[in-house]
Design a protein around this motif. Structure first.
Motif, PDB file in Angstrom:
ATOM      1  N   PHE A   1       6.881  22.557  46.040  1.00 26.30           N
ATOM      2  CA  PHE A   1       6.500  21.197  45.685  1.00 26.30           C
ATOM      3  C   PHE A   1       6.339  20.292  46.907  1.00 26.30           C
ATOM      4  N   GLY A   2       6.783  20.756  48.045  1.00 30.74           N
ATOM      5  CA  GLY A   2       6.697  19.919  49.244  1.00 30.74           C
ATOM      6  C   GLY A   2       7.803  18.893  49.337  1.00 30.74           C
ATOM      7  N   TYR A   3       8.865  19.029  48.520  1.00 34.92           N
ATOM      8  CA  TYR A   3       9.987  18.103  48.573  1.00 34.92           C
ATOM      9  C   TYR A   3      10.959  18.538  49.674  1.00 34.92           C
ATOM     10  N   PRO A   4      11.777  17.617  50.184  1.00 35.99           N
ATOM     11  CA  PRO A   4      12.790  17.999  51.186  1.00 35.99           C
ATOM     12  C   PRO A   4      13.719  19.091  50.644  1.00 35.99           C
ATOM     13  N   LYS A   5      14.245  19.906  51.546  1.00 35.42           N
ATOM     14  CA  LYS A   5      15.086  21.032  51.152  1.00 35.42           C
ATOM     15  C   LYS A   5      16.555  20.836  51.555  1.00 35.42           C
ATOM     16  N   ASN A   6      16.922  19.610  51.874  1.00 32.14           N
ATOM     17  CA  ASN A   6      18.285  19.354  52.354  1.00 32.14           C
ATOM     18  C   ASN A   6      19.145  18.632  51.328  1.00 32.14           C
ATOM     19  N   PHE A   7      19.002  18.972  50.039  1.00 34.87           N
ATOM     20  CA  PHE A   7      19.788  18.302  49.001  1.00 34.87           C
ATOM     21  C   PHE A   7      21.285  18.432  49.273  1.00 34.87           C
ATOM     22  N   GLY A   8      21.727  19.651  49.628  1.00 35.50           N
ATOM     23  CA  GLY A   8      23.153  19.898  49.819  1.00 35.50           C
ATOM     24  C   GLY A   8      23.771  19.096  50.941  1.00 35.50           C
ATOM     25  N   SER A   9      22.975  18.750  51.938  1.00 33.14           N
ATOM     26  CA  SER A   9      23.519  17.979  53.051  1.00 33.14           C
ATOM     27  C   SER A   9      23.612  16.490  52.728  1.00 33.14           C
ATOM     28  N   LYS A  10      22.911  16.038  51.690  1.00 33.96           N
ATOM     29  CA  LYS A  10      22.893  14.614  51.367  1.00 33.96           C
ATOM     30  C   LYS A  10      23.732  14.265  50.140  1.00 33.96           C
ATOM     31  N   TYR A  11      23.969  15.262  49.256  1.00 37.14           N
ATOM     32  CA  TYR A  11      24.703  14.972  48.022  1.00 37.14           C
ATOM     33  C   TYR A  11      25.721  16.058  47.735  1.00 37.14           C
ATOM     34  N   GLU A  12      26.843  15.624  47.197  1.00 35.60           N
ATOM     35  CA  GLU A  12      27.876  16.553  46.740  1.00 35.60           C
ATOM     36  C   GLU A  12      27.779  16.631  45.215  1.00 35.60           C
ATOM     37  N   LEU A  13      27.440  17.811  44.727  1.00 38.00           N
ATOM     38  CA  LEU A  13      27.197  17.989  43.298  1.00 38.00           C
ATOM     39  C   LEU A  13      28.509  18.034  42.534  1.00 38.00           C
ATOM     40  N   GLY A  14      28.556  17.359  41.384  1.00 36.79           N
ATOM     41  CA  GLY A  14      29.746  17.327  40.546  1.00 36.79           C
ATOM     42  C   GLY A  14      29.533  18.068  39.244  1.00 36.79           C
ATOM     43  N   LYS A  15      30.243  17.637  38.195  1.00 35.56           N
ATOM     44  CA  LYS A  15      30.216  18.353  36.923  1.00 35.56           C
ATOM     45  C   LYS A  15      28.919  18.093  36.156  1.00 35.56           C
ATOM     46  N   GLU A  16      28.621  19.021  35.271  1.00 35.24           N
ATOM     47  CA  GLU A  16      27.455  18.879  34.387  1.00 35.24           C
ATOM     48  C   GLU A  16      27.771  17.880  33.285  1.00 35.24           C
ATOM     49  N   VAL A  17      26.818  16.997  32.987  1.00 39.93           N
ATOM     50  CA  VAL A  17      27.050  15.989  31.945  1.00 39.93           C
ATOM     51  C   VAL A  17      26.010  16.037  30.840  1.00 39.93           C
TER      52      VAL A  17
ATOM     53  N   CYS B   1      23.656  16.770  36.274  1.00 45.75           N
ATOM     54  CA  CYS B   1      25.000  16.760  36.841  1.00 45.75           C
ATOM     55  C   CYS B   1      25.281  15.424  37.521  1.00 45.75           C
ATOM     56  N   LEU B   2      26.547  15.101  37.610  1.00 46.89           N
ATOM     57  CA  LEU B   2      26.972  13.999  38.460  1.00 46.89           C
ATOM     58  C   LEU B   2      26.881  14.445  39.916  1.00 46.89           C
ATOM     59  N   ALA B   3      26.682  13.505  40.799  1.00 43.96           N
ATOM     60  CA  ALA B   3      26.685  13.814  42.227  1.00 43.96           C
ATOM     61  C   ALA B   3      27.106  12.562  42.977  1.00 43.96           C
ATOM     62  N   LYS B   4      27.483  12.742  44.239  1.00 47.11           N
ATOM     63  CA  LYS B   4      27.874  11.607  45.068  1.00 47.11           C
ATOM     64  C   LYS B   4      27.181  11.723  46.419  1.00 47.11           C
ATOM     65  N   GLY B   5      26.629  10.595  46.892  1.00 41.60           N
ATOM     66  CA  GLY B   5      25.947  10.603  48.167  1.00 41.60           C
ATOM     67  C   GLY B   5      26.901  10.842  49.319  1.00 41.60           C
ATOM     68  N   LYS B   6      26.472  11.668  50.276  1.00 43.88           N
ATOM     69  CA  LYS B   6      27.310  11.967  51.439  1.00 43.88           C
ATOM     70  C   LYS B   6      27.005  11.044  52.611  1.00 43.88           C
ATOM     71  N   LYS B   7      25.771  10.565  52.695  1.00 42.36           N
ATOM     72  CA  LYS B   7      25.383   9.726  53.821  1.00 42.36           C
ATOM     73  C   LYS B   7      24.185   8.888  53.433  1.00 42.36           C
ATOM     74  N   GLY B   8      23.809   7.978  54.323  1.00 42.53           N
ATOM     75  CA  GLY B   8      22.665   7.116  54.062  1.00 42.53           C
ATOM     76  C   GLY B   8      23.004   5.966  53.138  1.00 42.53           C
ATOM     77  N   GLU B   9      21.984   5.365  52.550  1.00 41.45           N
ATOM     78  CA  GLU B   9      22.163   4.197  51.688  1.00 41.45           C
ATOM     79  C   GLU B   9      23.020   4.493  50.463  1.00 41.45           C
ATOM     80  N   LEU B  10      23.020   5.749  50.010  1.00 44.76           N
ATOM     81  CA  LEU B  10      23.762   6.108  48.795  1.00 44.76           C
ATOM     82  C   LEU B  10      25.105   6.757  49.104  1.00 44.76           C
ATOM     83  N   LYS B  11      25.599   6.592  50.307  1.00 46.94           N
ATOM     84  CA  LYS B  11      26.882   7.187  50.683  1.00 46.94           C
ATOM     85  C   LYS B  11      27.989   6.685  49.748  1.00 46.94           C
ATOM     86  N   ASN B  12      28.752   7.634  49.199  1.00 48.69           N
ATOM     87  CA  ASN B  12      29.865   7.380  48.269  1.00 48.69           C
ATOM     88  C   ASN B  12      29.423   6.776  46.938  1.00 48.69           C
ATOM     89  N   GLN B  13      28.124   6.727  46.688  1.00 49.65           N
ATOM     90  CA  GLN B  13      27.633   6.178  45.418  1.00 49.65           C
ATOM     91  C   GLN B  13      27.381   7.318  44.437  1.00 49.65           C
TER      92      GLN B  13
END
Length: 595
Positions: free
Chosen positions: A134-150, A159-171
């Motif tokens: 699709f041409g999308y970035p391939k670094n999902f794991g480095s930017k988000y920590e995946l949580g439980k399925e909802v 799934c829930l996830a939490k930002g690791k860095k950038g504007e969405l860090k800890n969000q």
């Protein structure tokens, strides 16, 4: 996401197959459902109930245990139809098209729109490898920590996830994960690509789920969106015993209409509007609502007709089943949602998807039995004008916001793409047709003009006049990338005659009224009579049968019928005037004059 097909169901009066493959007892009025899959969980940007399965009701009975409800409204679709032979199942061509889409027999059922007959689908994987990049970035794991399925649907899960860095860090965010293994046709790949494109283009409206980013790896596509923690509209309805008060229903419907009007102006039709696809941002009662799941949505030009059958059976419009529809199909779905909010039951119901489709095509909603006698006349009129089987008579989203039932909600009226379509037809019509429409506009009351005044003001008239430039500027003010993708601006080239003239409010009213919408009003006969008096006094002129046929784009075979439209003095009579306002379509002309 979903399309109009389902798992195998039984026609046994006592057992109905459920979406999950189980069975529930049928009380001969409405099946009792399992709880919503999303109940008591943080909802996210994904339809948790698979829209492809239409076998069981999601609605719990609002009646106490042991008390059977009256035949209305769930009984309405089960009325007897007097046919000499059993009518053909509307589901058969749908299921046939689905099998074509699925390709090899070994392939598992997939979600998504059922394409045109020549749209391809099966056999593609055997011809050449599918490109699932699709041409999308391939670094999902480095930017988000995946949580439980909802939440989980047939085509993906959230799934829930939490930002690791950038504007969405800890969000906290919601991540919709779509498996590439289930993308077994070029169409299914394009569905995902289009969903991301639409979300990205439309993100920004306060009632639309916020899109953050899209990623991919070898196994999945990841769509990152805002997290809505207030649950589905479906769960709110169930928690209230199955229905809303009128005042609470208004607040919900205004939000739905606002975001749908926005989508339609941008040239996007949602095609799967239902309570499961509206989420509340917070758990508070007054929390705003967001529309989600654009997996079945598509771009559409103002005069385009779509023909793939998609959606959820209880909410699908008749014209979708007839394979010819535009944005009016979404308005039907809003009508179904409003009906449910106000009375707690569906307007169209059956034990099988075939029965549901037959009910949608042929049955009328029940407004006679409880609780409808206690519902205001304005609310009943509002629902009726959305559940009109003639899509031309259905209100647009912007128009519905000006309906008397919602008028006191102080909601801003958005620009309506319908105005562009009507004005385009008016300026390209004959002088006689324009005179007929001007006479009709003069018969309107101030209440009927409320919507037109709002639209005229949105075009920002200069010294009381508008021109093509006003229409162009208004579109530019509301433009998103979606409007470019759907080529909405192309309609302006068809409005070119406005470059050389100006239009005041009186003429705008003549140009922007819909005869079909007026026909849906209870006082249509009075409006038509007053309009004909105006026309007879100011615009009626002697016209030959040959001229009238030319005006209607009809041949000599139509002359016999058109003679009945003309009086002895050579002018149009009342019947001829009302018929002339509509025009005769090629299809109806062929049916009447070329059999």
């Amino acid at each position: 996401m979903g399309h109009c097909c389902s798992k195998v169901v039984t026609d046994n009066d006592d057992v109905v197959a459920t979406a999950g493959g189980g069975a529930v007892a049928n009380n001969h009025h409405r099946p009792k459902p399992p709880p919503s899959p999303a109940a008591h969980q943080p909802s996210a940007a994904n339809g948790n109930t698979p829209a492809y399965s239409f076998t069981a009701s999601p609605w719990q009975s609002p009646y106490p245990a042991g008390i059977a409800p009256s035949p209305s409204p769930a009984g309405t679709p089960r009325r007897k139809f007097k046919w000499p032979f059993p009518p053909p199942s509307p589901a058969k061509p749908i299921m046939s098209a689905l099998l074509k889409r699925q390709g090899p027999a070994s392939a598992k059922p997939r979600e998504g729109p059922i394409p045109e007959e020549n749209g391809g689908g099966g056999g593609e994987a055997g011809d050449r490898p599918l490109d699932k990049s699709f041409g999308y970035p391939k670094n999902f794991g480095s930017k988000y920590e995946l949580g439980k399925e909802v939440g989980r649907g047939h085509f993906g899960h959230t799934c829930l996830a939490k930002g690791k860095k950038g504007e969405l860090k800890n969000q906290s965010v919601a991540v919709k994960i779509i498996s590439k293994a289930k993308m077994t046709t070029a169409i299914s790949i394009e569905d995902v690509r289009r969903e991301v494109k639409i979300l990205k283009a439309l993100s920004g409206h306060h009632n639309l789920i916020k899109f953050y980013d899209a990623f991919e790896d070898a196994q999945n596509v990841y769509i990152v969106m805002e997290l809505c923690e207030g649950g589905e509209l479906l769960d709110r309805i169930l928690s209230r015993g199955g229905r809303y008060t009128e005042e609470d229903a208004k607040r919900v419907i205004v939000q739905i209409l606002n975001v749908v009007a926005f989508c339609h102006l941008q040239g996007v039709v949602h095609r799967d509007l239902k309570p499961e696809n509206f989420l509340f941002t917070k758990r508070e009662e007054d929390a705003p609502m967001k529309v989600i799941d654009f997996g079945l949505s598509d771009f559409i030009k103002p005069d385009q007709r779509l023909n793939d059958i998609v959606g959820s059976a209880y909410y699908v419009a008749p014209e979708v089943l007839h394979r010819s529809y535009n944005v009016e199909a979404d308005m039907w779905s809003i009508g179904v949602i409003t009906y449910i909010l106000l009375c707690g039951s569906r307007p169209f119901w059956a034990r099988t998807e075939s029965g549901i489709f037959r009910s949608v095509l042929r049955a009328d909603p029940n407004f006679e039995d409880a609780p409808w006698p206690g519902v205001s006349a304005e609310a009943r009129d509002f629902v009726r004008r959305l559940l009109n089987k003639d899509h031309r008579k259905r209100m647009s989203a912007a128009q519905a916001l000006t309906h008397p039932w919602l008028r006191l909600e102080n909601s801003a009226v958005p620009l309506d793409i319908l105005i562009y379509k009507l004005v385009k037809s008016y300026i390209r019509s004959s002088p006689l047709k324009r005179a007929a429409l001007k006479a009709l506009s003069k018969a309107l009351t101030e209440q009927d003009l409320f919507y037109l005044r709002a639209q005229f003001e949105l075009l920002e008239p200069i010294d009381g006049f508008i021109s093509l430039e006003n229409f162009r500027t208004a579109l530019m003010k509301n433009m998103t990338d979606a409007m470019r993708e759907s080529r909405v601006f192309e309609i302006l080239s068809l409005m070119e005659p406005l470059s050389y003239k100006q239009m005041d409010f009186e003429e705008f009213c003549a140009a922007a009224i819909s005869v079909y919408h007026l026909e849906a009003l209870e006082n249509w006969e009075q409006i038509a009579s007053a309009a004909f008096e105006n026309f007879d006094r100011e615009g009626n002129r002697v016209i030959s049968v040959e001229e009238l046929a030319h005006e209607q784009n009809l041949g000599p075979t139509a002359y016999a019928l058109l003679k009945d439209w003309i009086r002895a003095d050579g002018k149009l009579n009342f019947v001829g005037y009302t018929k002339f306002l509509h025009g005769v379509t090629i299809r109806s002309a062929n049916a009447r004059f070329h059999r």
